[in-house]
Scaffold this motif. Structure first.
Motif, PDB file in Angstrom:
ATOM      1  N   TYR A 245       0.798  -1.223   0.000  1.00 45.72           N
ATOM      2  CA  TYR A 245       0.000   0.000   0.000  1.00 45.72           C
ATOM      3  C   TYR A 245       0.834   1.278   0.000  1.00 45.72           C
ATOM      4  O   TYR A 245       0.277   2.377   0.067  1.00 45.72           O
ATOM      5  CB  TYR A 245      -0.936   0.015   1.213  1.00 45.72           C
ATOM      6  CG  TYR A 245      -1.950  -1.104   1.196  1.00 45.72           C
ATOM      7  CD1 TYR A 245      -2.852  -1.233   0.153  1.00 45.72           C
ATOM      8  CD2 TYR A 245      -1.985  -2.059   2.218  1.00 45.72           C
ATOM      9  CE1 TYR A 245      -3.777  -2.261   0.116  1.00 45.72           C
ATOM     10  CE2 TYR A 245      -2.906  -3.096   2.194  1.00 45.72           C
ATOM     11  CZ  TYR A 245      -3.798  -3.189   1.142  1.00 45.72           C
ATOM     12  OH  TYR A 245      -4.711  -4.220   1.120  1.00 45.72           O
ATOM     13  N   ASP A 246       2.141   1.155  -0.105  1.00 49.85           N
ATOM     14  CA  ASP A 246       2.974   2.349  -0.042  1.00 49.85           C
ATOM     15  C   ASP A 246       2.738   3.294  -1.216  1.00 49.85           C
ATOM     16  O   ASP A 246       2.999   4.495  -1.122  1.00 49.85           O
ATOM     17  CB  ASP A 246       4.451   1.960   0.013  1.00 49.85           C
ATOM     18  CG  ASP A 246       4.872   1.446   1.384  1.00 49.85           C
ATOM     19  OD1 ASP A 246       4.026   1.470   2.303  1.00 49.85           O
ATOM     20  OD2 ASP A 246       6.025   0.996   1.535  1.00 49.85           O
ATOM     21  N   PHE A 247       2.225   2.784  -2.323  1.00 51.35           N
ATOM     22  CA  PHE A 247       1.977   3.634  -3.485  1.00 51.35           C
ATOM     23  C   PHE A 247       0.950   4.721  -3.187  1.00 51.35           C
ATOM     24  O   PHE A 247       0.918   5.757  -3.859  1.00 51.35           O
ATOM     25  CB  PHE A 247       1.498   2.785  -4.661  1.00 51.35           C
ATOM     26  CG  PHE A 247       0.023   2.485  -4.637  1.00 51.35           C
ATOM     27  CD1 PHE A 247      -0.862   3.185  -5.441  1.00 51.35           C
ATOM     28  CD2 PHE A 247      -0.496   1.530  -3.771  1.00 51.35           C
ATOM     29  CE1 PHE A 247      -2.220   2.926  -5.402  1.00 51.35           C
ATOM     30  CE2 PHE A 247      -1.847   1.260  -3.734  1.00 51.35           C
ATOM     31  CZ  PHE A 247      -2.723   1.966  -4.552  1.00 51.35           C
ATOM     32  N   LEU A 248       0.084   4.496  -2.176  1.00 48.00           N
ATOM     33  CA  LEU A 248      -0.964   5.464  -1.870  1.00 48.00           C
ATOM     34  C   LEU A 248      -0.401   6.842  -1.513  1.00 48.00           C
ATOM     35  O   LEU A 248      -1.055   7.864  -1.749  1.00 48.00           O
ATOM     36  CB  LEU A 248      -1.821   4.958  -0.697  1.00 48.00           C
ATOM     37  CG  LEU A 248      -2.782   3.808  -1.007  1.00 48.00           C
ATOM     38  CD1 LEU A 248      -3.354   3.228   0.283  1.00 48.00           C
ATOM     39  CD2 LEU A 248      -3.892   4.273  -1.927  1.00 48.00           C
ATOM     40  N   LYS A 249       0.799   6.868  -0.967  1.00 45.09           N
ATOM     41  CA  LYS A 249       1.409   8.135  -0.564  1.00 45.09           C
ATOM     42  C   LYS A 249       2.226   8.766  -1.682  1.00 45.09           C
ATOM     43  O   LYS A 249       2.930   9.747  -1.462  1.00 45.09           O
ATOM     44  CB  LYS A 249       2.278   7.902   0.669  1.00 45.09           C
ATOM     45  CG  LYS A 249       1.473   7.402   1.875  1.00 45.09           C
ATOM     46  CD  LYS A 249       2.365   7.141   3.077  1.00 45.09           C
ATOM     47  CE  LYS A 249       1.554   6.606   4.251  1.00 45.09           C
ATOM     48  NZ  LYS A 249       2.405   6.318   5.440  1.00 45.09           N
TER      49      LYS A 249
END
Length: 273
Positions: A245-249
């Protein structure tokens, strides 16, 4: 000097003033660029809508970011779910067609990749412009799916997953919204479950596959099948530090890779490690 009075209709009465056009329902916001700048369309993953990209910038390199809103969620909550990606593709490309008047790309993460793939295929079938590049983040190739632990979870477990997604996006889950979101997530998962591809097909676009070293949901090693979907010199593999989920930032290394390929849509197969 021209009069400031409203123009008259043929019958002599003042013509009604034109109302500003409402944003197209397929996009969270209407594209602003009037300078011919390229566009990148971001597709949401299962259970959520276009607002999942709230932390992303409005431009990546010189490209304008356009947030795709699918039916059955957020601003389109009253609309019926699309059931399958194949059924979604037709109305989706009709909605996006007015904004494909300059170079563009598609980006999807996890299950958000799959409607993007079918949109590319539908654009090609209709003889409409196709994206210069499809960015594939954390998803197995279509013929290797359906894949993912969410496919076998019950509603209570899905509620827990949705709460985790909300926190990952920087929000705090509310019980009523989680209950509402579970139905959307379950319908999206069912669409994923129904998406079965017997063998690879060639996409009329270049591909950039993006894996994440710490991704336990879709380990990068499972993404190798994408190499069969475009000629070798039109597939670029990228491996970034981070979890699922790091792409969300919108981390800087991800944006740099997107900007690189948006500037050079036909670049080859070098790998970023």
């Amino acid at each position: 000097m021209m009069s400031a009075l409203p123009a008259e209709s043929p019958g002599g009465a003042p013509a009604p003033r034109a109302r500003p056009a409402r944003p197209a329902k397929w996009l969270l916001r209407r594209p602003k660029s009037q300078d011919g700048a390229p566009r990148i369309f971001l597709f949401p993953y299962a259970g959520v809508g276009a607002s999942m990209y709230a932390l992303w910038p409005e431009r990546i390199g010189g490209a304008e970011v356009c947030l795709v809103q699918l039916p059955g969620r957020e601003t389109r909550l009253r609309e019926p779910h699309f059931t399958t990606y194949e059924e979604l593709a037709g109305p989706l490309v009709e909605g996006l067609a007015p904004y494909l008047d300059r170079p563009f790309a598609f980006f999807g993460h996890c299950s958000g990749v799959l409607p993007a793939v079918e949109a590319v295929r539908e654009l090609a079938r209709r003889g409409l412009p196709v994206p210069d590049r499809l960015f594939v983040s954390s998803q197995v190739a279509p013929h290797d799916g359906p894949y993912g632990r969410l496919l076998d979870l019950g509603e209570d477990e899905l509620a827990g997953e949705l709460a985790a997604l909300t926190r990952a996006a920087g929000g705090e889950p509310h019980p009523d919204l989680i209950e509402l979101g579970v139905s959307v997530l379950a319908a999206d998962i069912e669409a994923n479950r129904r998406y079965r591809v017997a063998e690879p097909f060639t996409l009329p676009t270049a591909l950039t596959t993006i894996g994440w070293r710490g991704d336990e949901v879709i380990p990068p090693a499972l993404m190798a099948g994408w190499s069969a979907y475009a000629p070798q010199d039109r597939v670029r593999e990228v491996l970034l530090e981070g979890a699922h989920y790091d792409f969300l930032k919108a981390p800087a290394p991800l944006l740099e890779e997107l900007a690189h390929d948006l500037a050079e849509p036909a670049s080859g197969t070098e790998e970023t490690v």
